[in-house]
Design a protein around this motif. Structure first.
Motif, PDB file in Angstrom:
ATOM      1  N   HIS A  31      38.520  43.183  37.727  1.00 43.41           N
ATOM      2  CA  HIS A  31      38.699  44.593  37.356  1.00 43.41           C
ATOM      3  C   HIS A  31      40.167  44.974  37.591  1.00 43.41           C
ATOM      4  O   HIS A  31      40.682  44.862  38.702  1.00 43.41           O
ATOM      5  N   ASP A  33      42.932  47.945  37.448  1.00 41.05           N
ATOM      6  CA  ASP A  33      43.095  49.402  37.448  1.00 41.05           C
ATOM      7  C   ASP A  33      44.519  49.782  37.048  1.00 41.05           C
ATOM      8  O   ASP A  33      45.456  49.578  37.808  1.00 41.05           O
ATOM      9  N   MET A  66      43.450  54.427  33.637  1.00 40.36           N
ATOM     10  CA  MET A  66      43.491  55.793  34.180  1.00 40.36           C
ATOM     11  C   MET A  66      44.851  56.373  33.816  1.00 40.36           C
ATOM     12  O   MET A  66      45.731  56.575  34.667  1.00 40.36           O
TER      13      MET A  66
HETATM   14 ZN    ZN Z   1      38.525  50.979  38.548  1.00 37.34          ZN
END
Ligand code: ZN
Ligand code: DX5
Length: 220
Positions: A31, A33, A66
């Protein structure tokens, strides 16, 4: 098949290189980010880091964007080697266009429900998604405590996905560790993102092994 997706947010990049061969024996997802200091107050990394990880591993690169207006960058992340691109629907003008754009690039597509975003936001898109990512914290930082209310969102999504016989995976992200993983799995999650529970102490490979053993998780 239930999976752990270790989040490299809590790993030093040098440590990651050291542990990657061991990690990829234990799980097949990583994962990533990506934060821009606008949509969330934190800043992490971009395409070049994704690309250098891609060059080191065949793991499935689950990329959690994000950032503001992420559609500007879908192509760059696809080219850098992301397998799955997840975006927050409130960061784009037209979420369905964003879904189509990611698919057209040949990547899997995920939509993210941040902590304060209602589950209704994602429902109209569910059948088009490879993955629904439920934040169990406010996106932005690792090491926060799991928010129990997010279990309701996971349960509701599980119900809808099963009722409509969809193949959409449910991924959960934030505050997942040996104390909270059981509840998240029970609520119906398929993929557990773990940052500090994997990289926050001791040996990440051993930490993954322990959690897998405790919850009887197997990987394809
Ligand atoms: Zn995340
Ligand atoms: C935070 C990130 C998470 C983070 C989770 O916004 O999306 O993936 O790494 O970290 P932990 O597992 O420590 O809560």
């Amino acid at each position: 098949m239930k999976k752990i997706a270790p989040s490299i947010l809590s790993s030093g990049i040098i440590d990651l290189a050291k542990y990657l061969p061991g990690i990829e024996k234990e799980t097949d997802w990583l994962h990533l980010d990506v934060m821009d200091g606008h949509y969330v107050p934190n800043i992490t990394f971009g395409f070049s880091v994704v690309k250098s990880i891609r060059n080191k591993t065949k793991m499935f690169l689950d990329t959690h964007l994000m950032i503001d207006k992420p559609d500007r960058y879908f192509e760059r992340f696809a080219k850098a080697g992301s397998d799955l691109i997840c975006f927050h629907p409130e960061t784009v003008q037209n979420p369905m266009d964003a879904v189509k754009k990611i698919k057209a690039l040949g990547c899997d597509v995920g939509m993210v429900l941040n902590n304060k975003i209602s589950v209704d936001t994602i429902l109209p898109f569910l059948s088009e998604l490879d993955l629904a990512l439920v934040m169990s914290i406010e996106a932005g930082f690792g090491g926060q405590s799991f928010i129990p209310k997010s279990l309701e969102k996971i349960k509701l999504l599980r119900k809808k996905i099963d009722a409509e016989k969809l193949e959409t995976l449910i991924e959960v992200d934030g505050g997942i560790n040996a104390q909270t993983a059981g509840k998240v799995l029970e609520a119906g999650a398929d993929v557990l993102v773990m940052g500090s529970a994997v990289f926050g102490y001791g040996n990440p490979v051993e930490n993954i092994k322990c959690i897998k053993k405790e919850f009887g998780l197997h990987f394809s």
